[in-house]
Motif scaffolding. Structure first.
Motif, short mmCIF file in Angstrom:
data_model
loop_
_atom_site.label_atom_id
_atom_site.label_comp_id
_atom_site.label_asym_id
_atom_site.label_seq_id
_atom_site.Cartn_x
_atom_site.Cartn_y
_atom_site.Cartn_z
N SER A 191 7.37 36.50 32.95
CA SER A 191 6.62 37.75 33.07
C SER A 191 5.51 37.89 32.05
CB SER A 191 7.58 38.95 32.92
OG SER A 191 8.08 39.02 31.59
N SER A 192 5.41 36.95 31.10
CA SER A 192 4.48 37.10 29.99
C SER A 192 3.05 36.82 30.43
CB SER A 192 4.85 36.14 28.85
OG SER A 192 6.13 36.46 28.33
N ARG A 193 2.14 37.67 30.01
CA ARG A 193 0.72 37.43 30.27
C ARG A 193 0.20 36.34 29.33
NH1 ARG A 193 -3.10 42.53 29.67
NH2 ARG A 193 -1.57 43.37 31.15
N GLU A 194 0.64 36.37 28.07
CA GLU A 194 0.32 35.30 27.12
C GLU A 194 1.37 34.22 27.31
OE1 GLU A 194 -2.36 35.54 25.43
OE2 GLU A 194 -2.81 37.66 25.76
N SER A 195 1.26 33.49 28.37
CA SER A 195 2.36 32.67 28.87
C SER A 195 2.47 31.32 28.18
CB SER A 195 2.20 32.47 30.38
OG SER A 195 3.22 31.65 30.89
#
Length: 655
Positions: A191-195
């Motif tokens: 779910s992380s945008r900064e993946s």
């Protein structure tokens, strides 16, 4: 999960700590008293409990080892498997490994690119569903294997004619509880945008949203079964009732377990399409963040022995939020600019607003701004927060222009349709005559979609409406190249409602017109709701199966004829606007992509083809099927690169 925090639990678990010679540690569980001094049935039950738990921890460790190995292999594959460019030839020298990769990619696209069971999974590729099925199969199998199944009837100490029924329900419920904990860090990573996953695989973070959503459903099912299993054991099988059940449910760790289950139920309900519609996307998103963190805290209170899975979840979450804050600060912190007090300040970008009225479908807004920053990669997007609307909301938009650094500044241009919410506020602001608005940027995010293009890769861009922003940057970036490949074919197919919609990007279309000859570019624009009032010849085409068109209806297509209003946009014949429809109430017509894409491929000279696309979900689904039918792994292996066709689309359509 059972514990030894009270005498009653100790009695039920038949652990005589005072008689034990040693406490045997078990990772993620309570220590076991050895030797067992209880009756044979109770000792046999304890053997199953601890062995099942130990194997569950082993299986979860293997699960994470498999994920780690896949990521390592993926990273090595990306690093070493790149085409070697020759200084003499325009086309790259392809290694054997690269040839295998392209053949495998074509084979994968051929069978796994189309949508899979849309009624259940939505507009999701077969590849993503296959990954989900593989993950679910592992969890299903190892939730049951490595465990003895039996029932033991044992006497309750100090109570005549009273018996406990001990079964493998408890150990099995513990096993799936361990898996639910083990999946939590993966859910946060997806779910992380900064993946972290995007850094390794190169896959944009938004492509993981499908797996994140369905992994959450799996965790919900596992947690529900874990709760139901122990409720059966503690409220029915253990005696005497109701005293045993009341004592169990009032313990601190059980209270935290109930809280965790309630929070998980709320997360599940809010993440359904019904829940998102009822609360609104922004409300759902913020509640999701908060509830997820409180849920992890409740899991810690319920069973802190498994904190090895909870620590990474918290770390990944805080790193993601912190990195977003840092990105925004860097974009708007300019040390060479001071306010009147000579104090460094945070400055939003000032965007010029251009409004294109549309009472029927909502106004289209164009924003143009400049910001001192590094350039982004074509295909990436930014989150825009409109300060005059709400600082608590941001929306993803793809810049329509190619990134260029001039005098330390980079220009951003965006178009979007304002229907409701924050975008409607900007449209209302523009309607009052206010020329600019402050914008806070966060990014850039997403995939560099031109990174792996070779000079002989043919390109076809397909867009619907405002989806032109995703593909326009590709064409403008190619127009800036000094030495375009003479054999490369490039084509733009853009479906809009009305011919006047071309005014959104009139400046950019003019640049493409000038570079059309050098790029070997064809521009095909289709106005789906305009009819040509001038005399013109028409031809009846086969019924279009794209965009969910009516198969029983003949699509009337107009031969390229430029009206006077089109002359500032395109050159006849390749760039004309074809008017396919009539009034807004008539049956809507659409370009026949199922003919145009294969026709484009048939005319290519050499090299593979990449299709860039953005638009309505129906268009993307159609393109997946069309591109899949154009691929052939066996023909690519034989050297026919024309059958190596890839599709790169705007995955944010699935958000």
């Amino acid at each position: 999960m059972a514990a030894l925090s009270s005498p009653l639990l100790g009695a039920r678990h038949i652990q005589n700590l005072s008689a034990a010679t040693v406490l045997e540690p078990h990772w993620g569980y309570a220590d076991r008293a050895v030797p067992c001094t209880s009756d044979p049935g109770s000792c046999a039950y304890l053997d199953v409990v601890y062995s099942a738990h130990d194997r569950g921890m082993l299986y979860s460790g293997i699960f994470w080892s498999i994920i780690g190995a896949i990521l390592l292999i993926w990273a090595c594959w990306r690093h070493y498997d790149r085409p070697m460019m020759s200084p003499i030839l325009v086309a790259p020298q392809l290694s054997g490994l690269y040839k295998i990769r392209r053949s495998f990619a074509a084979l994968t696209n051929q069978f796994l690119l189309p949508d899979a069971c849309r009624i259940i999974f939505g507009r999701t590729t077969r590849l993503q569903v296959l990954v989900l099925a593989s993950l679910a199969s592992y969890l299903l199998v190892f939730s049951f294997v490595g465990m003895s199944y039996n029932t033991w009837v044992t006497p309750v100490s100090g109570m005549a004619n009273t018996y406990n029924t001990r079964s493998s329900i408890g150990p099995w419920a513990d096993r799936i509880g361990v898996f639910a904990y083990a999946l939590t860090p993966l859910s946060i990573m997806l779910s992380s945008r900064e993946s972290f996953l995007s850094l390794i695989t190169g896959i944009p973070y938004q492509s993981f949203n499908f797996l994140h959503r369905w992994l959450g459903y799996i965790i919900f099912v596992q947690s529900s079964l874990h709760t139901i299993g122990w409720c059966i054991v503690e409220l029915r099988l253990y005696q005497p009732q109701p005293s045993v059940g009341i004592e169990w449910v009032t313990q601190t760790y059980i209270v935290w377990g109930i809280v965790a289950m309630i929070l998980l139920l709320m997360l599940f309900a809010l993440s359904t399409p019904w829940g998102i519609r009822a609360t609104g996307y922004e409300t759902f998103r913020k509640l999701h963040y908060v509830l997820a963190m409180v849920y992890i805290g409740a899991c810690w209170g319920h069973w802190k022995q498994l904190k090895c899975y909870l620590w990474p979840s918290l770390i990944f979450w805080f790193l993601d939020r912190g990195a977003r804050f840092v990105r925004t600060a860097i974009l708007h912190y300019h040390p060479d600019r001071f306010d009147q007090s000579r104090v460094l300040s945070f400055k939003p970008a000032e965007a010029a607003i251009t409004r294109f009225p549309d009472e029927e479908h909502g106004d289209v807004i164009r924003l143009d701004m400049e910001n001192p920053q590094d350039i982004w990669a074509v295909g990436q997007h930014y989150y825009l927060c409109f300060q005059k609307g709400s600082i608590w909301q941001s929306h993803p938009f793809t810049p329509l222009n190619a990134p260029t650094l001039l005098q330390g500044k980079v220009k951003h241009s965006y178009i979007f349709r304002a229907k409701k919410g924050e975008t409607k506020k900007i449209a209302d602001l523009a309607a009052t005559g206010i020329p600019t608005t402050p914008v806070i940027l966060t990014g850039a995010y997403g995939e560099a979609i031109m990174e792996n293009l070779t000079p002989d890769t043919n390109i076809i861009c397909v867009a619907g409406g405002t989806g032109i922003t995703y593909v326009l940057g590709v064409l403008l970036e190619l127009a800036q190249q000094q030495a375009p490949s003479p054999d490369r074919k490039i084509e733009l197919i853009w479906a809009i409602r009305h011919t006047s919609n071309t005014k959104w990007i009139s400046e950019e279309l003019s640049l493409l017109r000038k570079a059309k000859k050098d790029l070997n570019l064809k521009v095909k624009i289709f106005a789906t709701r305009d009819s040509n009032s001038r005399p013109h010849s028409i031809e009846v085409d086969e019924p279009s199966k794209t965009f969910a068109a009516d198969e029983d209806e003949k699509a009337v297509q107009v031969k390229p004829v430029c009206a006077a209003s089109d002359s500032d946009v395109c050159d006849c014949p390749s760039g004309s606007v074809e008017k396919l429809g009539g009034s807004a109430n008539s049956s809507q017509r659409h370009p026949s992509l199922h003919k145009m894409i294969p026709g484009f491929l048939q005319d290519t000279v050499r090299g593979p083809t990449t299709v860039f696309a953005s638009g309505p979900g129906g268009m993307i689904s159609d393109l997946r099927s069309i591109v899949a039918s154009c691929n052939s792994g066996s023909k690519v292996w034989k050297g026919q690169e024309r059958f190596d066709v890839s599709l790169i689309c705007d995955d944010r359509l699935e958000w």
